[in-house]
Motif scaffolding. Structure first.
Motif, PDB file in Angstrom:
ATOM      1  N   GLN A  28     -36.158 -95.952 -72.420  1.00 22.91           N
ATOM      2  CA  GLN A  28     -35.635 -94.659 -71.981  1.00 22.91           C
ATOM      3  C   GLN A  28     -36.660 -93.550 -72.123  1.00 22.91           C
ATOM      4  N   LYS A  29     -37.026 -93.205 -73.359  1.00 23.18           N
ATOM      5  CA  LYS A  29     -38.134 -92.268 -73.560  1.00 23.18           C
ATOM      6  C   LYS A  29     -39.252 -93.024 -74.286  1.00 23.18           C
ATOM      7  N   ILE A  30     -40.461 -92.958 -73.727  1.00 19.53           N
ATOM      8  CA  ILE A  30     -41.577 -93.710 -74.305  1.00 19.53           C
ATOM      9  C   ILE A  30     -42.579 -92.748 -74.933  1.00 19.53           C
TER      10      ILE A  30
ATOM     11  N   LYS B  53     -42.943 -83.644 -69.848  1.00 19.85           N
ATOM     12  CA  LYS B  53     -42.491 -85.041 -69.760  1.00 19.85           C
ATOM     13  C   LYS B  53     -42.734 -85.583 -68.367  1.00 19.85           C
ATOM     14  N   GLU B  58     -36.759 -97.013 -62.991  1.00 18.23           N
ATOM     15  CA  GLU B  58     -37.146 -98.423 -63.090  1.00 18.23           C
ATOM     16  C   GLU B  58     -37.105 -99.077 -61.712  1.00 18.23           C
ATOM     17  N   SER B  59     -37.927-100.129 -61.425  1.00 19.82           N
ATOM     18  CA  SER B  59     -38.868-100.601 -62.410  1.00 19.82           C
ATOM     19  C   SER B  59     -40.317-100.464 -61.957  1.00 19.82           C
ATOM     20  N   ILE B  62     -42.690 -97.666 -63.472  1.00 19.37           N
ATOM     21  CA  ILE B  62     -42.911 -97.557 -64.919  1.00 19.37           C
ATOM     22  C   ILE B  62     -44.378 -97.700 -65.312  1.00 19.37           C
ATOM     23  N   ALA B  66     -46.401 -94.853 -67.148  1.00 18.75           N
ATOM     24  CA  ALA B  66     -46.936 -95.110 -68.490  1.00 18.75           C
ATOM     25  C   ALA B  66     -48.428 -94.801 -68.548  1.00 18.75           C
ATOM     26  N   PRO B  75     -44.572 -87.711 -73.253  1.00 24.12           N
ATOM     27  CA  PRO B  75     -43.630 -88.836 -73.193  1.00 24.12           C
ATOM     28  C   PRO B  75     -43.229 -89.164 -71.759  1.00 24.12           C
ATOM     29  N   VAL B  76     -42.895 -90.415 -71.546  1.00 23.05           N
ATOM     30  CA  VAL B  76     -42.368 -90.875 -70.260  1.00 23.05           C
ATOM     31  C   VAL B  76     -40.881 -91.189 -70.441  1.00 23.05           C
ATOM     32  N   ILE B  77     -40.048 -90.657 -69.551  1.00 18.57           N
ATOM     33  CA  ILE B  77     -38.643 -91.069 -69.574  1.00 18.57           C
ATOM     34  C   ILE B  77     -38.366 -91.824 -68.287  1.00 18.57           C
ATOM     35  N   PHE B  78     -37.582 -92.884 -68.394  1.00 16.16           N
ATOM     36  CA  PHE B  78     -37.252 -93.553 -67.140  1.00 16.16           C
ATOM     37  C   PHE B  78     -35.766 -93.701 -66.936  1.00 16.16           C
ATOM     38  N   LYS B  80     -32.526 -95.362 -65.517  1.00 15.47           N
ATOM     39  CA  LYS B  80     -32.120 -96.753 -65.300  1.00 15.47           C
ATOM     40  C   LYS B  80     -31.226 -96.809 -64.075  1.00 15.47           C
ATOM     41  N   ILE B 108     -29.403 -93.295 -63.947  1.00 16.90           N
ATOM     42  CA  ILE B 108     -28.779 -92.764 -65.153  1.00 16.90           C
ATOM     43  C   ILE B 108     -29.844 -92.447 -66.197  1.00 16.90           C
ATOM     44  N   ILE B 109     -29.686 -91.311 -66.862  1.00 17.16           N
ATOM     45  CA  ILE B 109     -30.622 -90.977 -67.939  1.00 17.16           C
ATOM     46  C   ILE B 109     -29.832 -90.294 -69.066  1.00 17.16           C
ATOM     47  N   SER B 110     -30.143 -90.659 -70.304  1.00 14.68           N
ATOM     48  CA  SER B 110     -29.415 -90.076 -71.432  1.00 14.68           C
ATOM     49  C   SER B 110     -29.702 -88.581 -71.542  1.00 14.68           C
ATOM     50  N   TYR B 113     -32.573 -87.068 -73.847  1.00 17.71           N
ATOM     51  CA  TYR B 113     -34.024 -87.193 -73.620  1.00 17.71           C
ATOM     52  C   TYR B 113     -34.587 -86.185 -72.624  1.00 17.71           C
TER      53      TYR B 113
END
Lengths: 190, 190
Positions: A28-30, B53, B58-59, B62, B66, B75-78, B80, B108-110, B113
């Protein structure tokens, strides 16, 4: 790997069903500084193994595989979880099961990207019962490739998959190896 | 980016339905020297933009996200493509359509983040009609975040998505921008 263990202790959350949530730095967050450090560490751990390619499976293993590939300067191939429109030609296929998602799925990789000349390093974010790795091993076997080993970010040692692979003679290296975990805390294998 | 254009000319295959197959270096099998060069180039292109950020979906985005994140040290957020067992809590959701796979899907992303403090760089491997980017824009908008721009490996300029986004004032930078392509050849925008 101390840096990863510290991050797991600080930010990881143990959820019911043996799930370790690491969404704040691995999924999710890297955390890309950590990602680069993990790639470099994997590169060190397998520097004498004459790796020709890294294999992972979409999607959460891709970032770590890419970081390792950048430092090792070998190509990364990733197995897809379902046949997509832009894979043409012949493919190798293996079946696997995801405990996280509770379903079976096929892993597919084009035959043209893997051969019997390859010495493959398998990379993934998690190793628990070892289903994803076994699927990748099957793909490599079908191609007649050798296995250099497996590099994992976080292994749940108590689920046994890693030790089964070690017993088969596979060089498995996990950057963080969890011996036990509960809501009270996380213990790493010494 | 000359290196990427040369690789596309050398190894890319134009398939029916406006599909450009780059499985030998960008999807399926990733050339990690090229990947690192692309990450570095994206880092240069957005070095003055105060990116907090990187977001991808995905995918296949990524690996590039990265690589860019490693060089930009953000940071990377991905996002889903389907709700999975280890996303808990509240999520932002946007709908999109994949021409490659011929289906609709949810991104979808939380919520934890991404926030209104963020200045997001969107990263993806391909830009064609712009569906995936529009989904990511919607996710960022729902979080109240600003958009620093979009960095793309390969844009199919003739499908118009990139120019629509530029017309809206978004800084879109594509490492290779294809003006036209057919089985006879590939022409890049000057």
């Amino acid at each position: 790997m101390k840096l990863l263990e510290e991050k797991i202790i600080k930010e990881g959350k143990v959820l019911p069903g043996n799930i370790l949530k690491v969404g704040s730095f691995l999924n999710q967050k890297i955390d890309t500084d950590l990602l680069a450090a993990m790639g470099k560490e994997i590169s060190h751990l397998f520097e004498s193994d004459k790796v020709t390619k890294i294999m992972t499976v979409e999607s959460s293993g891709i970032a770590i595989a890419a970081a390792a590939g950048i430092f090792m300067r070998v190509p990364v191939i990733f197995a897809k979880k379902h046949k997509s429109g832009n894979i043409d030609g012949e493919v190798y296929c293996a079946s696997s099961h995801s405990f996280t998602h509770g379903n079976d799925y096929d892993m597919i990789i084009s035959k043209e990207y893997i051969s019997s000349d390859d010495n493959i390093l398998l990379v993934d974010d998690f190793l628990a019962s070892g289903n994803a790795l076994c699927g990748m091993l099957e793909l490599a076997k079908k191609a007649g490739a050798r296995i250099a080993g497996a590099a994992i970010a976080i292994e749940k040692g108590f689920q046994g998959g890693g030790d089964e692979l070690r017993a088969k003679g596979i060089k498995v290296r996990s950057l963080a190896l969890i011996e036990s975990m509960s809501e009270e805390g996380i213990v790493f294998r010494a």
